[in-house]
Design a protein around this motif. Sequence first.
Motif, PDB file in Angstrom:
ATOM      1  N   ASP A 416     -23.685  11.929 -24.368  1.00 41.90           N
ATOM      2  CA  ASP A 416     -24.170  10.964 -25.360  1.00 41.90           C
ATOM      3  C   ASP A 416     -24.979   9.853 -24.694  1.00 41.90           C
ATOM      4  O   ASP A 416     -24.947   8.701 -25.137  1.00 41.90           O
ATOM      5  CB  ASP A 416     -22.962  10.362 -26.094  1.00 41.90           C
ATOM      6  N   ALA A 417     -25.719  10.189 -23.602  1.00 40.03           N
ATOM      7  CA  ALA A 417     -26.380   9.163 -22.786  1.00 40.03           C
ATOM      8  C   ALA A 417     -27.399   8.342 -23.575  1.00 40.03           C
ATOM      9  O   ALA A 417     -27.496   7.122 -23.415  1.00 40.03           O
ATOM     10  CB  ALA A 417     -27.054   9.818 -21.579  1.00 40.03           C
ATOM     11  N   GLU A 418     -28.182   9.002 -24.439  1.00 45.27           N
ATOM     12  CA  GLU A 418     -29.219   8.275 -25.185  1.00 45.27           C
ATOM     13  C   GLU A 418     -28.594   7.223 -26.092  1.00 45.27           C
ATOM     14  O   GLU A 418     -29.030   6.054 -26.122  1.00 45.27           O
ATOM     15  CB  GLU A 418     -30.047   9.258 -26.010  1.00 45.27           C
ATOM     16  N   THR A 429     -29.801  -2.090 -18.353  1.00 49.36           N
ATOM     17  CA  THR A 429     -31.259  -2.119 -18.454  1.00 49.36           C
ATOM     18  C   THR A 429     -31.733  -0.726 -18.863  1.00 49.36           C
ATOM     19  O   THR A 429     -31.895   0.168 -18.020  1.00 49.36           O
ATOM     20  CB  THR A 429     -31.896  -2.510 -17.099  1.00 49.36           C
ATOM     21  N   PRO A 430     -31.902  -0.487 -20.179  1.00 52.09           N
ATOM     22  CA  PRO A 430     -32.396   0.822 -20.616  1.00 52.09           C
ATOM     23  C   PRO A 430     -33.812   1.064 -20.098  1.00 52.09           C
ATOM     24  O   PRO A 430     -34.611   0.135 -19.941  1.00 52.09           O
ATOM     25  CB  PRO A 430     -32.372   0.705 -22.147  1.00 52.09           C
ATOM     26  N   ILE A 431     -34.136   2.335 -19.809  1.00 52.02           N
ATOM     27  CA  ILE A 431     -35.470   2.702 -19.351  1.00 52.02           C
ATOM     28  C   ILE A 431     -35.966   3.881 -20.175  1.00 52.02           C
ATOM     29  O   ILE A 431     -35.183   4.544 -20.866  1.00 52.02           O
ATOM     30  CB  ILE A 431     -35.475   3.073 -17.854  1.00 52.02           C
ATOM     31  N   VAL A 458     -31.487  13.635 -16.808  1.00 51.91           N
ATOM     32  CA  VAL A 458     -32.441  12.599 -17.225  1.00 51.91           C
ATOM     33  C   VAL A 458     -31.725  11.253 -17.263  1.00 51.91           C
ATOM     34  O   VAL A 458     -30.637  11.128 -17.851  1.00 51.91           O
ATOM     35  CB  VAL A 458     -33.041  12.934 -18.600  1.00 51.91           C
ATOM     36  N   CYS A 459     -32.338  10.228 -16.658  1.00 46.65           N
ATOM     37  CA  CYS A 459     -31.751   8.893 -16.623  1.00 46.65           C
ATOM     38  C   CYS A 459     -32.207   8.089 -17.844  1.00 46.65           C
ATOM     39  O   CYS A 459     -33.394   8.053 -18.173  1.00 46.65           O
ATOM     40  CB  CYS A 459     -32.165   8.165 -15.348  1.00 46.65           C
TER      41      CYS A 459
END
Length: 617
Positions: A416-418, A429-431, A458-459
């Motif tokens: 659930d990273a997004e 700090t979202p990128i 994916v980060c």
Amino acid sequence: MASYAAAVPGTNTITYFMWGFQHLFRMSFQLYAERAFAELDLDLKPEALLVGVRVAAGSTESYIVCIEPEDGRCTIDLFASLEERVAEIIASHPGQNVLYGDARSMDRKPRMIENDSVRTAVRERVDKYDLEHGTISFCGAPGRVVHPEVGEYVVVPVLQFDRLSFEKTPRLVQTQVGKGHNVFHVARGLLDAVVDVLLADARQTLKGDEPGAALAEEFRRDPVDVLRSAGRDLMNRIGWVGGDILAVAGLFEVFTTISSMRHERAESVGGLIIAAATHPAVKVAVRFTTPVPLRTPNWARKVLELTSNDLLLLTDGTAIYGLGSVQDYAADREDLFEVRFTGFHKWDLLHDGSILMRTTFGVPGLPKARFDRARFIQNAQQMFVGMSDAEADTIWQIVDAASRQKKGTMVVITADAEEEARRLATQATPIEPQVLTAELVQQLTRIDGALLLDPHGVCHAIGVILDGLVTTQGNPARGSRFNSAIRYVFSGGAPALAVVISEDGTFDVLPLLPRRVRRSDLAAAVAELQALTETKNWRKWPKLRARLEALRFYFGADQAAAINAALKTLQAASLDEERIWVVMQMFKPSPLMNDSFLAPEEAPDDGGAKSTLEAES
């Protein structure tokens, strides 16, 4: 009950033990050894063995050779005719030709020869066992136990380990130092030194009245103190390389003191080369006209500021005589060592680039091994079903790059990273989502907080401060980074995997799921247990018990029920035969077990089971 030997003519009054508390002594000794090695945080499980040879008979006829336990790795058959071999060694012992200048030593000579001969004979037998079974055994100096009815036994304490596990850590080859009549046994590494301390303590305890009877008074030494004693012994070996007996004692305390000192508020960082002043591999760049006494810590700490990675202090173990480096060292000489100070109260002992001992706040230890790539990938794919090999490798590359961050960091992978990047936006700090290169990983982990990845590698965010509920899996002995990862991973929600990276580049994987095993291995273990209820072959029980414990996580409801029924039968049989029975926790299926933990039948066993934090709770 007690162990006994092969046939010896006798009557119905034959006794089967060396002394009444031998089983309690052996169990206490094993627990003592287990605690010491647990302090090193290594996957080493020592097994204790006692082998006794009767040297004087008592009023009741007894067996000549005894072992404890009788149902352990080594059986009594291994020591058949041991007393005959002892007699052979005594007859040809080199000590027979030694004449001492005092009557007391001459009176003690037969006893010393007898003790040494028993130890040699036992070592021969366990060495043979080691070659055939992949173990490594250490025989301590014997103690003597006298029982008024049974007689007098020379008892050799033995510690055994799995050889591959024991030899994973760097060890030297030579086991002796000194020349001529001044030749001394020395430890090959920290593990060997710990074993030497444990065996010496066992011998000392054997000198008491009825060893094993006073459990609260025996083997009381704290495990940390065992490690300190081992560290001192290992450093005493290093002191011999300079050729000055005054350098042998106290090096461990000297370097620990230096590591604790600051110079103009700076921590101790730098290194020394320990070798003879005439060593051919030592290249002197600067020679001091007045050597600095090594055992003057303030002065030694001051000149430590002169060192760099390539230019180290030079010492023969007594004085620091200059600055220099090492060139063309032949490692098989084992007569040149380095000490590297790595921070406040931290220093390492190295030989030929390998760390033999890492001391932190005066407690010796070993560097943690880096996590195995294949094990990490397997764990990630079990955690995220459907993750491809390429995706798992991408995540591994990111973790590997992050492990080179000098101050430590954290990587979190969640399905659930997004959404998590949005939810935690005020403490992160979202990128824009992207796969990170190794160079970017090094840059982006310079700030506190975790990298947040999805199962594709994916980060989605950097510098993430994790949240989560307090759980029972927390560990107050670990830092805030570790415990915040525990809270996040085990608070529920989408599956998450956290990698907590320490300053030394090693890391913890949470959760670390059990390895995969085959269904046939589970069935075979249950079948062997059920067969044991019929044969009562107690010699097989210790290994089978350990195997069942290692597989506990995997058994289903039917297998758990069959195991519990068999254990009940074995317990009753054991009590009927007046044997010691160690009660095992009842088996029950784990709610976390699923088919992802099962390996294909054609695949080799992954190496045994290790419980997750959830399973342990």
